[in-house]
Design a protein around this motif. Structure first.
Motif, PDB file in Angstrom:
ATOM      1  N   MET A  16     -54.125  62.717  16.331  1.00 40.75           N
ATOM      2  CA  MET A  16     -54.487  61.340  16.647  1.00 40.75           C
ATOM      3  C   MET A  16     -54.712  60.487  15.397  1.00 40.75           C
ATOM      4  O   MET A  16     -54.470  59.283  15.411  1.00 40.75           O
ATOM      5  CB  MET A  16     -55.719  61.309  17.550  1.00 40.75           C
ATOM      6  N   LEU A  17     -55.137  61.086  14.307  1.00 45.70           N
ATOM      7  CA  LEU A  17     -55.254  60.351  13.047  1.00 45.70           C
ATOM      8  C   LEU A  17     -53.909  59.767  12.637  1.00 45.70           C
ATOM      9  O   LEU A  17     -53.828  58.618  12.178  1.00 45.70           O
ATOM     10  CB  LEU A  17     -55.782  61.285  11.956  1.00 45.70           C
ATOM     11  N   TYR A  18     -52.850  60.534  12.842  1.00 42.78           N
ATOM     12  CA  TYR A  18     -51.517  60.093  12.441  1.00 42.78           C
ATOM     13  C   TYR A  18     -50.998  58.973  13.349  1.00 42.78           C
ATOM     14  O   TYR A  18     -50.341  58.037  12.886  1.00 42.78           O
ATOM     15  CB  TYR A  18     -50.554  61.278  12.441  1.00 42.78           C
ATOM     16  N   HIS A  19     -51.296  59.079  14.646  1.00 47.43           N
ATOM     17  CA  HIS A  19     -50.933  57.999  15.563  1.00 47.43           C
ATOM     18  C   HIS A  19     -51.663  56.705  15.197  1.00 47.43           C
ATOM     19  O   HIS A  19     -51.078  55.623  15.160  1.00 47.43           O
ATOM     20  CB  HIS A  19     -51.278  58.385  17.006  1.00 47.43           C
ATOM     21  N   THR A  20     -52.962  56.847  14.929  1.00 47.27           N
ATOM     22  CA  THR A  20     -53.766  55.666  14.609  1.00 47.27           C
ATOM     23  C   THR A  20     -53.281  55.009  13.318  1.00 47.27           C
ATOM     24  O   THR A  20     -53.146  53.783  13.240  1.00 47.27           O
ATOM     25  CB  THR A  20     -55.249  56.054  14.480  1.00 47.27           C
ATOM     26  N   ASN A  21     -52.998  55.825  12.312  1.00 45.87           N
ATOM     27  CA  ASN A  21     -52.513  55.278  11.046  1.00 45.87           C
ATOM     28  C   ASN A  21     -51.157  54.599  11.190  1.00 45.87           C
ATOM     29  O   ASN A  21     -50.900  53.559  10.565  1.00 45.87           O
ATOM     30  CB  ASN A  21     -52.437  56.375   9.987  1.00 45.87           C
ATOM     31  N   ALA A  22     -50.278  55.186  12.033  1.00 48.90           N
ATOM     32  CA  ALA A  22     -48.961  54.576  12.238  1.00 48.90           C
ATOM     33  C   ALA A  22     -49.090  53.217  12.914  1.00 48.90           C
ATOM     34  O   ALA A  22     -48.440  52.239  12.512  1.00 48.90           O
ATOM     35  CB  ALA A  22     -48.071  55.505  13.061  1.00 48.90           C
ATOM     36  N   TRP A  23     -49.945  53.132  13.953  1.00 49.99           N
ATOM     37  CA  TRP A  23     -50.162  51.850  14.620  1.00 49.99           C
ATOM     38  C   TRP A  23     -50.817  50.845  13.679  1.00 49.99           C
ATOM     39  O   TRP A  23     -50.429  49.666  13.632  1.00 49.99           O
ATOM     40  CB  TRP A  23     -51.025  52.023  15.857  1.00 49.99           C
ATOM     41  N   LYS A  24     -51.808  51.289  12.926  1.00 53.76           N
ATOM     42  CA  LYS A  24     -52.503  50.388  12.006  1.00 53.76           C
ATOM     43  C   LYS A  24     -51.529  49.830  10.972  1.00 53.76           C
ATOM     44  O   LYS A  24     -51.576  48.632  10.630  1.00 53.76           O
ATOM     45  CB  LYS A  24     -53.653  51.124  11.319  1.00 53.76           C
ATOM     46  N   ASP A  25     -50.646  50.650  10.458  1.00 53.66           N
ATOM     47  CA  ASP A  25     -49.630  50.221   9.499  1.00 53.66           C
ATOM     48  C   ASP A  25     -48.750  49.127  10.097  1.00 53.66           C
ATOM     49  O   ASP A  25     -48.560  48.058   9.496  1.00 53.66           O
ATOM     50  CB  ASP A  25     -48.785  51.436   9.097  1.00 53.66           C
ATOM     51  N   ILE A  26     -48.243  49.367  11.292  1.00 51.83           N
ATOM     52  CA  ILE A  26     -47.356  48.395  11.925  1.00 51.83           C
ATOM     53  C   ILE A  26     -48.099  47.114  12.287  1.00 51.83           C
ATOM     54  O   ILE A  26     -47.632  45.997  12.017  1.00 51.83           O
ATOM     55  CB  ILE A  26     -46.690  49.014  13.170  1.00 51.83           C
ATOM     56  N   MET A  27     -49.275  47.261  12.887  1.00 44.41           N
ATOM     57  CA  MET A  27     -50.025  46.081  13.335  1.00 44.41           C
ATOM     58  C   MET A  27     -50.443  45.177  12.178  1.00 44.41           C
ATOM     59  O   MET A  27     -50.376  43.949  12.283  1.00 44.41           O
ATOM     60  CB  MET A  27     -51.262  46.525  14.119  1.00 44.41           C
TER      61      MET A  27
END
Length: 217
Positions: A16-27
C-alpha cells in the motif's frame, strides 16, 4: 468456515505504500495537486476512478482521462514494487494448506485485473483461487458488499460460511455489510481504526500468528 476470501493489496502483499506514493506522484506532480501522504492514504479505497473523484471532485476528469490516469498509476506502482513483490510471511503455507484441505478461496479486490494479474502471475499462485472479483466485475465498490457477495456466489457458499481477510476499515465494513466475519492484517491500519466494526475476529501483522496458524488445523 467453508471458504476464504482475500482482499489483495495490503492483505496478501504489503504494497500500500507503493500505491499511495504512485497516486501522490501523479496527483501532485502531474495534476497540480498539493496533497500530503496522509491525505492520499486515507482515500486509498475503492476503484481508481473513485479515488480520483474523491480527491478532485465529480466531473473534473473525463472517463478517458480517468482510464489513462489509472493505468499510468498502475504502471508506476508495478515498476516500483516488482523488486519487492512477495506474499506476506506465512501466507504461502497458509493458502497451500487450505488448498490441500479443499477449502475454496477467492480474491475480492478493488484492483483492476491488470494489477491482480501482476501479482498472481509473477508469484505463480493463480491455481489456489477458484474465483476472482476485480473492480471490473462490480458496479459499486467497497464498503458496499457487492464485491464479497459476488465472490461468495462464485464459490457457491453462503455469506455466513465465508471468512474475509482485509487490511483497511472500508474493506472490513464491506465484509460486515455482507454479513461476513473478518480478520485484519495490520500492514496499513491499526486496530483502533476498526473499533466501530463488530465483525473483526483477529488482528495479525502477517500469517505466522498463532491465531491464523490455528485456523487450518
Amino acid at each position: 468456515m467453508k471458504a476464504l476470501i482475500f482482499d489483495l493489496n495490503g492483505t496478501m502483499i504489503d504494497d500500500m505504500l507503493y500505491h499511495t506514493n504512485a497516486w501522490k506522484d501523479i496527483m501532485n506532480n502531474q495534476l497540480g495537486g498539493n496533497f500530503t501522504f496522509e491525505q492520499v492514504k486515507q482515500n486509498m479505497y475503492g476503484k481508481n476512478s473513485e479515488v480520483l473523484i474523491r480527491m478532485f471532485g465529480e466531473g473534473y476528469f473525463t472517463d478517458e482521462q480517468i482510464t489513462e490516469l489509472s493505468f499510468e498509476k498502475e504502471r508506476l506502482y508495478q515498476q516500483a514494487f516488482l523488486p519487492e513483490l512477495k506474499l506476506l510471511p506465512g501466507l504461502t503455507g497458509f493458502i497451500e494448506k487450505a488448498y490441500r484441505n479443499n477449502i475454496p478461496m477467492a480474491i475480492a479486490s478493488a484492483a483492476i485485473p491488470f494489477n491482480i494479474d501482476f501479482v498472481l502471475d509473477n508469484l505463480n499462485i493463480r491455481k489456489y483461487f477458484s474465483a476472482i472479483v476485480s473492480a471490473d466485475h462490480v458496479k459499486i465498490s467497497k464498503p458496499h458488499p457487492e464485491t464479497f457477495l459476488k465472490a461468495a456466489g462464485l464459490l457457491g457458499v453462503s455469506s455466513a460460511d465465508c471468512l474475509v481477510f482485509e487490511d483497511v476499515p472500508k474493506g472490513a465494513e464491506a465484509a460486515f455489510n455482507a454479513q461476513m466475519q473478518c480478520v485484519i492484517l495490520t500492514t496499513t491500519h491499526q486496530p483502533d481504526e476498526f473499533a466501530h466494526l463488530p465483525n473483526i475476529l483477529n488482528f495479525s501483522s502477517d500469517y505466522t500468528s498463532a491465531y491464523l496458524q490455528g485456523l487450518l488445523k
